[in-house]
Design a protein around this motif. Structure first.
Motif, PDB file in Angstrom:
ATOM      1  N   ALA A   1      25.059 -34.534  41.499  1.00 13.83           N
ATOM      2  CA  ALA A   1      26.269 -35.326  40.521  1.00 13.83           C
ATOM      3  C   ALA A   1      28.003 -34.953  41.446  1.00 13.83           C
ATOM      4  O   ALA A   1      28.739 -35.252  40.569  1.00 13.83           O
ATOM      5  N   ASP A   2      27.664 -34.108  42.382  1.00 15.73           N
ATOM      6  CA  ASP A   2      29.372 -34.144  43.342  1.00 15.73           C
ATOM      7  C   ASP A   2      29.253 -35.485  43.507  1.00 15.73           C
ATOM      8  O   ASP A   2      30.264 -36.328  44.326  1.00 15.73           O
TER       9      ASP A   2
ATOM     10  N   LEU B   1      15.504 -28.047  43.400  1.00 13.07           N
ATOM     11  CA  LEU B   1      15.543 -29.460  42.076  1.00 13.07           C
ATOM     12  C   LEU B   1      17.159 -29.203  41.499  1.00 13.07           C
ATOM     13  O   LEU B   1      18.092 -30.102  41.458  1.00 13.07           O
ATOM     14  N   ARG B   2      17.039 -27.851  40.938  1.00 10.66           N
ATOM     15  CA  ARG B   2      18.913 -27.265  40.785  1.00 10.66           C
ATOM     16  C   ARG B   2      19.481 -27.586  41.950  1.00 10.66           C
ATOM     17  O   ARG B   2      20.738 -28.130  41.459  1.00 10.66           O
ATOM     18  N   LYS B   3      19.161 -27.356  42.777  1.00 10.46           N
ATOM     19  CA  LYS B   3      20.955 -27.393  43.991  1.00 10.46           C
ATOM     20  C   LYS B   3      20.706 -29.020  44.278  1.00 10.46           C
ATOM     21  O   LYS B   3      21.981 -28.856  44.370  1.00 10.46           O
TER      22      LYS B   3
ATOM     23  N   VAL C   1      31.617 -40.877  44.079  1.00 12.72           N
ATOM     24  CA  VAL C   1      31.709 -42.751  44.173  1.00 12.72           C
ATOM     25  C   VAL C   1      31.660 -43.461  42.975  1.00 12.72           C
ATOM     26  O   VAL C   1      32.986 -44.457  43.260  1.00 12.72           O
ATOM     27  N   LEU C   2      32.103 -42.709  41.424  1.00 15.01           N
ATOM     28  CA  LEU C   2      32.812 -43.106  39.926  1.00 15.01           C
ATOM     29  C   LEU C   2      34.294 -42.635  39.832  1.00 15.01           C
ATOM     30  O   LEU C   2      34.937 -42.428  39.074  1.00 15.01           O
ATOM     31  N   ALA C   3      35.049 -41.804  40.999  1.00 16.52           N
ATOM     32  CA  ALA C   3      35.888 -41.135  40.149  1.00 16.52           C
ATOM     33  C   ALA C   3      37.365 -41.765  40.493  1.00 16.52           C
ATOM     34  O   ALA C   3      38.292 -41.213  39.345  1.00 16.52           O
TER      35      ALA C   3
END
Length: 160
Positions: A127-128, A119-121, A133-135
């Motif tokens: 997030a990346d 899950l953490r991975k 996408v929102l750059a």
């Protein structure tokens, strides 16, 4: 109305979509969703995961052990599909299923240590993708977009 010769063009020199399409919020929302969904699916597939895996792992991490029916409600995954998702996760050692002590007809699903690490991975991977996408948006614009989308999806004054 503007002269068609002055219409903007795309990077490949094809004419851009008509203005009424370029500026239609529902179309823009659909195009953004298609792009975002494609990128999320591509990156999850790269690590042999799926959105449903992430949804189940996140639900278990947030609320603790749950029955298959509870997980279906929390994640929006159809009950008939939940069994296959849980089979995949259990086969990978990411969740454990055990009979419910209070009702032996039900299984209780629990997140394992490897499941929490996965899950953490996946959190980092997503997030990346979100950053990609929102750059073109500033951090305040991203927050505003998230609030507006939550309002569209959940309505005013409700959390998801």
């Amino acid at each position: 109305m503007s002269d068609s010769r002055s219409e903007p063009t795309r990077a490949d020199d094809r004419p851009a979509a008509p203005a009424r399409l370029r500026n239609l919020p529902t179309r823009l929302l659909s195009l953004a969703a298609i792009h975002s969904d494609r990128r999320v699916n591509e990156e999850l597939a790269r690590v042999d995961a799926r959105k449903w895996h992430y949804a189940v792992l996140a639900a278990l991490d947030e609320a603790g052990p749950a029955s298959q029916a509870e997980l279906s409600s929390r994640t929006g995954i159809y009950r008939s599909d939940m069994v296959a998702v849980l089979n995949e996760l259990a086969d990978r050692g990411l969740v454990e299923r055990a009979p419910d002590a209070a009702d032996r007809r039900r299984n209780v699903v629990t997140l394992t240590g490897p499941g929490l690490r996965q899950l953490r991975k996946l959190d980092g991977l997503l997030a990346d993708v979100e950053d990609e996408v929102l750059a073109s948006l500033t951090p305040p614009e991203r927050e505003q977009l998230a609030r507006l989308l939550a309002t569209l999806v959940y309505g005013r004054g409700r959390d998801g």
